[in-house]
Design an enzyme around this catalytic site. Structure first.
Site, PDB file in Angstrom:
ATOM      1  N   ARG A  10     -35.975   0.745  -4.941  1.00 13.56           N
ATOM      2  CA  ARG A  10     -35.898  -0.660  -5.356  1.00 13.56           C
ATOM      3  C   ARG A  10     -37.220  -1.401  -5.112  1.00 13.56           C
ATOM      4  NH1 ARG A  10     -30.756  -0.475  -3.123  1.00 13.56           N
ATOM      5  NH2 ARG A  10     -31.533  -1.235  -1.111  1.00 13.56           N
ATOM      6  N   CYS A  25     -16.366   9.997   7.532  1.00 13.62           N
ATOM      7  CA  CYS A  25     -15.265   9.324   8.222  1.00 13.62           C
ATOM      8  C   CYS A  25     -13.973   9.409   7.444  1.00 13.62           C
ATOM      9  CB  CYS A  25     -15.571   7.852   8.426  1.00 13.62           C
ATOM     10  SG  CYS A  25     -17.177   7.576   9.129  1.00 13.62           S
TER      11      CYS A  25
END
Lengths: 451, 451
Positions: B24, B45
């Site tokens: 970016r 997770c």
């Protein structure tokens, strides 16, 4: 030496917190509390849930009954209205339910007279009893259960959080509900962009929300019961009407006695809950002012959480203690239909009104990891100081798990944290609770980018 | 002038955050990421929820695929293992899945090699593949769905949060689950008194929890599949075995190249994620150290939340930016059967180990107003400095709505708030969310009374 006597006017959160704190600290003190109604220490916040039937028994709203307080050594006098305070003579005039008057001496005094529903000026309003106390709620629920068949219509006047909670309670009972609000948005404590989501939630539940409409009359039948609510544009049939147009501190009695009223309209107090210039006289709870730490001026925010803390502090300081109430920042939370709603600090509108320069950003995210079941939308709006980035306020609307996040923002506002720092704060993450960037971190970063 | 090239080793949270931030900021930079496995940017997770079937598709754990990263202009090379780093020559040696080696030049480098499951020393452990990556989780789930009939037995070795989540996943599949832990408690990140509630929750769900038991062998059948787990005292039959005995930073490659290893065993970095003494070389995520703000020393805490932030900061600083990672305070949250569990700052045990003097108190309360449906237990333990009252840590266990409160404590620990002030903080209150005193306020007051 004669026993000293602490008198308390008002037997709800602030008054009974003061009584209990004083009782614990000084076993020799006589503590007497005068309460106009039949109940003590009840949860006004629970009333909509009782009206809606989510809470079955009115008794469960009462955290401590007069008998329980008496067992703790507090002389509670219910149905006993204080009608005059003589500060010079240290004496109260008390009227019993039977109309008998008596004189009651005191050494220290805590004024905890609470707040009362605003009586709107339009005709017919006098026929509607505000559902602000447990006994009034019992009467309302009884009326609903007598008359309240599925399909009955209810009109709620006022779209603040209590009005919204009551509207939901009526929907829970299967009633057709219209909510009429004078302002162009629901829930004036939120900015209009955030309030729009709350309106969506109410409408999603089937509540018809009419905004920007002033009520002109509550139409009564010959027996004095409401049948309709009339605005300039429309008349809404109403088997039941509830008024939720706000409440104001009850200060007439104290004002007559010479206690100072502050700029907020509530009783002025210092940070020890002392009434200025009046030795041994304290005020606490909905009838008293609080210092707003962001606005840096006194405000009157009527919430049980402040009432309990202030009452306890008044009780401590009335018995020789030295505790300071550190002020408020306008934190509040509620559950409105499918959304949870929280706010803290100042909103964009409040900042504009107070001519405080701010930057603000709003983000939309999910309450849980996108793949975890039950993830729903959450909107977070933050308000910060343009120079330092200091967080000045926040608003949150979203599904389950959204609203209590407001306490994180409250802690950050309280501590003077800047959004740049909040954006990198070590907040918790696990898929059932958020995406890997908590929505608060994303919102903080969005504001930080504007600085 | 030739195009500059940023190389990234590791295509998960930290590596791809670095790649995205760099991409970016600098459209002219060539950004190449080497990932050993087939996937990028996945949620480790989420693996227990996929194994348990709560999450249906493995794909939903992937937040951004290699193709999506490529569409953003990042040259992602999956199944490409970096086997050597030559810092002097600015060159990586990369081996493809086919075994071919190539040399890849770089100007800046981000090391994001992550962590790997600890291989326990007992015989048979080598037969168990750690379920740490999406492809490993797919193989485990396929095995369960092939063999895993209701009534099958599973043994989970290790009772940390991943072991507990996996145990719950197996219960969700209808299996009989035994969890074997060497330590005298589950979840070593909590103090033992708080961990006992988590154990209750696991046992309440039907998990047999065996504490203080060291595994001596995983017994394999002739085909090399596990059939039992043997400890000194007992042998537990096991159709399926999962190892959850912790993971360690993957640093061998970087160490061989001459990057410094810190006292925590992870790669040493400064607060800009720079590897000391190595211009243009950064490390981030599970393989790197973080500064612990309460312990004031480097730690290695392997969590996606740190990996994402550190990766982004490495990517910013690798492209001429100047962002600082402010450190961690050990915040974590998980959902274990009926309880939510949170912790932040330091525990009582960590304080003792670090010879930090503390005061501590634990309270039990309810998650909601007592009369509001769904109220459940919540325990809050706070740890504070005895002189100042400064909050140093907190632990929370309780039913729905309990755990995300840990972020309030994290913000307070981060900001250096004292418990005396926390006790009066303007936290939100409404019956669906807490009693009038939030459990955190009650806990803070309990500690403040000890000062």
């Amino acid at each position: 030496m004669a026993t000293r006597r602490l008198a308390i006017i008002g037997g709800d959160a602030a008054g009974m917190s003061a009584a209990s704190a004083a009782r614990r600290r000084d076993p020799d003190l006589e503590v007497v509390a005068f309460e106009r109604g039949p109940y003590t220490s009840y949860s006004a916040c629970g009333i909509p849930y009782y009206v809606g039937g989510l809470v079955e028994e009115a008794d469960s709203l009462i955290s401590r009954s007069p008998e329980e307080h008496r067992a703790n050594g507090i002389d509670v006098r219910t149905r006993s209205e204080v009608v005059a305070i003589d500060l010079g003579a240290r004496r109260l005039t008390v009227r019993s339910a039977a109309g008998e008057q008596s004189e009651e001496p005191f050494d220290q005094l805590v004024v905890a007279t609470g707040a009362a529903a605003v009586r709107p000026p339009f005709p017919g309003a006098e026929a509607i009893e505000p559902a602000q106390t447990v006994d009034a709620a019992e009467r309302l629920r009884a009326a609903l259960e007598r008359g309240g068949r599925t399909g009955d219509s209810a009109v709620v006047v006022g779209a603040g959080y209590i009005g919204l909670e009551m509207a939901e309670a009526f929907v829970d009972r299967g009633m057709r509900v219209t909510m009429i609000e004078m302002a162009p948005q629901v829930m004036a404590t939120l900015d209009s962009d955030m309030a729009a989501h709350v309106q969506d939630a109410a409408e999603g539940r089937g509540v018809r929300v009419v905004l920007g409409a002033g009520v002109e009359e509550i139409v009564l039948d010959e027996g004095g019961a409401p049948v309709a609510v009339r605005t300039a544009g429309e008349t809404f049939e109403a088997d039941h009407v509830v008024l939720g147009v706000g409440s104001e501190p009850v200060v007439g009695l104290a004002e007559d006695a010479g206690l100072e009223i502050g700029e907020s309209g509530a009783l002025r107090v210092d940070d020890h809950q002392r009434c200025p210039g009046q030795d041994g006289v304290f005020a606490a709870g909905d009838c008293a002012e609080s210092h707003h730490r962001v606005l840096d001026r006194p405000v009157n925010i009527q919430l049980g959480t402040h009432a309990n803390k202030q009452g306890r502090i008044a009780g401590v300081n009335a018995t020789g203690g030295d505790e300071r109430f550190p002020g408020v920042i306008g934190t509040a939370v509620s559950k409105i239909c499918r959304y949870e709603v929280g706010r803290t600090g100042i909103s964009e509108r409040e900042a504009n009104d107070a001519r405080i320069e701010i930057v603000t950003a709003t983000i939309k995210d999910r309450t849980r990891a996108g793949y975890y079941p039950g993830a729903g939308p959450i909107w977070v709006k933050l308000v910060a100081a343009p120079d330092s980035g200091r967080l000045l306020g926040g608003q949150i609307v979203g599904t389950e798990g959204a609203a209590k996040r407001i306490d994180v923002l409250a802690t950050a506002v309280w501590s003077g944290l800047a959004v740049q720092e909040l954006a990198l704060l070590d907040l918790s993450y696990a898929p059932p609770f958020s995406g890997v960037y908590d929505p608060l971190l994303i919102a903080a970063r969005a504001v930080a980018k504007l600085l």
